[in-house]
Design a protein around this motif. Sequence first.
Motif, PDB file in Angstrom:
ATOM      1  N   UNK A  40       0.941  -1.063   0.041  1.00 21.28           N
ATOM      2  CA  UNK A  40       0.054   0.020  -0.127  1.00 21.28           C
ATOM      3  C   UNK A  40       0.787   1.208   0.001  1.00 21.28           C
ATOM      4  N   UNK A  41       0.302   2.439  -0.151  1.00 18.95           N
ATOM      5  CA  UNK A  41       1.158   3.650  -0.336  1.00 18.95           C
ATOM      6  C   UNK A  41       1.578   4.189   1.033  1.00 18.95           C
ATOM      7  N   UNK A  42       0.585   3.822   1.985  1.00 14.65           N
ATOM      8  CA  UNK A  42       0.784   4.326   3.372  1.00 14.65           C
ATOM      9  C   UNK A  42       0.957   3.125   4.289  1.00 14.65           C
ATOM     10  N   UNK A  43       2.139   2.979   5.129  1.00  7.00           N
ATOM     11  CA  UNK A  43       2.307   1.938   5.950  1.00  7.00           C
ATOM     12  C   UNK A  43       2.416   2.347   7.302  1.00  7.00           C
ATOM     13  N   UNK A  44       1.460   1.716   7.888  1.00  9.54           N
ATOM     14  CA  UNK A  44       1.245   2.222   9.499  1.00  9.54           C
ATOM     15  C   UNK A  44       1.664   1.059  10.520  1.00  9.54           C
ATOM     16  N   UNK A  45       2.730   1.408  11.290  1.00 13.34           N
ATOM     17  CA  UNK A  45       3.136   0.448  12.391  1.00 13.34           C
ATOM     18  C   UNK A  45       2.874   1.406  13.551  1.00 13.34           C
ATOM     19  N   UNK A  46       3.426   0.862  14.858  1.00 15.53           N
ATOM     20  CA  UNK A  46       3.088   1.432  16.010  1.00 15.53           C
ATOM     21  C   UNK A  46       4.429   2.258  16.325  1.00 15.53           C
ATOM     22  N   UNK A  47       5.381   2.109  15.432  1.00 17.87           N
ATOM     23  CA  UNK A  47       6.630   2.762  15.677  1.00 17.87           C
ATOM     24  C   UNK A  47       6.702   3.926  14.446  1.00 17.87           C
ATOM     25  N   UNK A  48       6.148   3.986  13.514  1.00 19.40           N
ATOM     26  CA  UNK A  48       6.072   5.075  12.772  1.00 19.40           C
ATOM     27  C   UNK A  48       5.040   4.888  11.466  1.00 19.40           C
TER      28      UNK A  48
END
Length: 159
Positions: free
Chosen positions: A28-36
Amino acid sequence: MIIKGSLLAVLIAITPYLFYLYESVPDTRIWNTFFFTYESKIYESAQVVMWIVTGKLIPILLLLIWFFTCRHWWYHAILVPIIMFIYQIIGFVNTDSDIFDEFQLFHLVPVMAIIIPSIYLIRAKMFDKLNSASKTLEDLEAEFTVRPKTIWGKVKQYF
């Protein structure tokens, strides 16, 4: 020493798995993690970006291992590809263009201007001593090899 060698061997053996870590990144274009949170602007896929980054980081890792474990007199030459890969990663991260692998050699020229003549001078000094003494080439290589006791010692000899 056997523990360090075993850890290095395991690290080298798992590099294919480290390379394929990019497959765990979503396409995907946006990658969400709990770090960044990462947003891919050019490639529109965080997975493609991670594929490119791991394609540069794994060779850097292997070259650094080779550099810090090499016992030959010419090991400084390994710095050239290490710096080239680091330059490519920095260029890739900092640029918004589609071309990231276009390498401008003039940024690497100062490094090569120091390393290549140094290697040549060491080699010339070895052959001069070889022709004027009764030492073998292996004896001269052992004489010119710098062997700090620790990795930190090897890093300190450059600064």
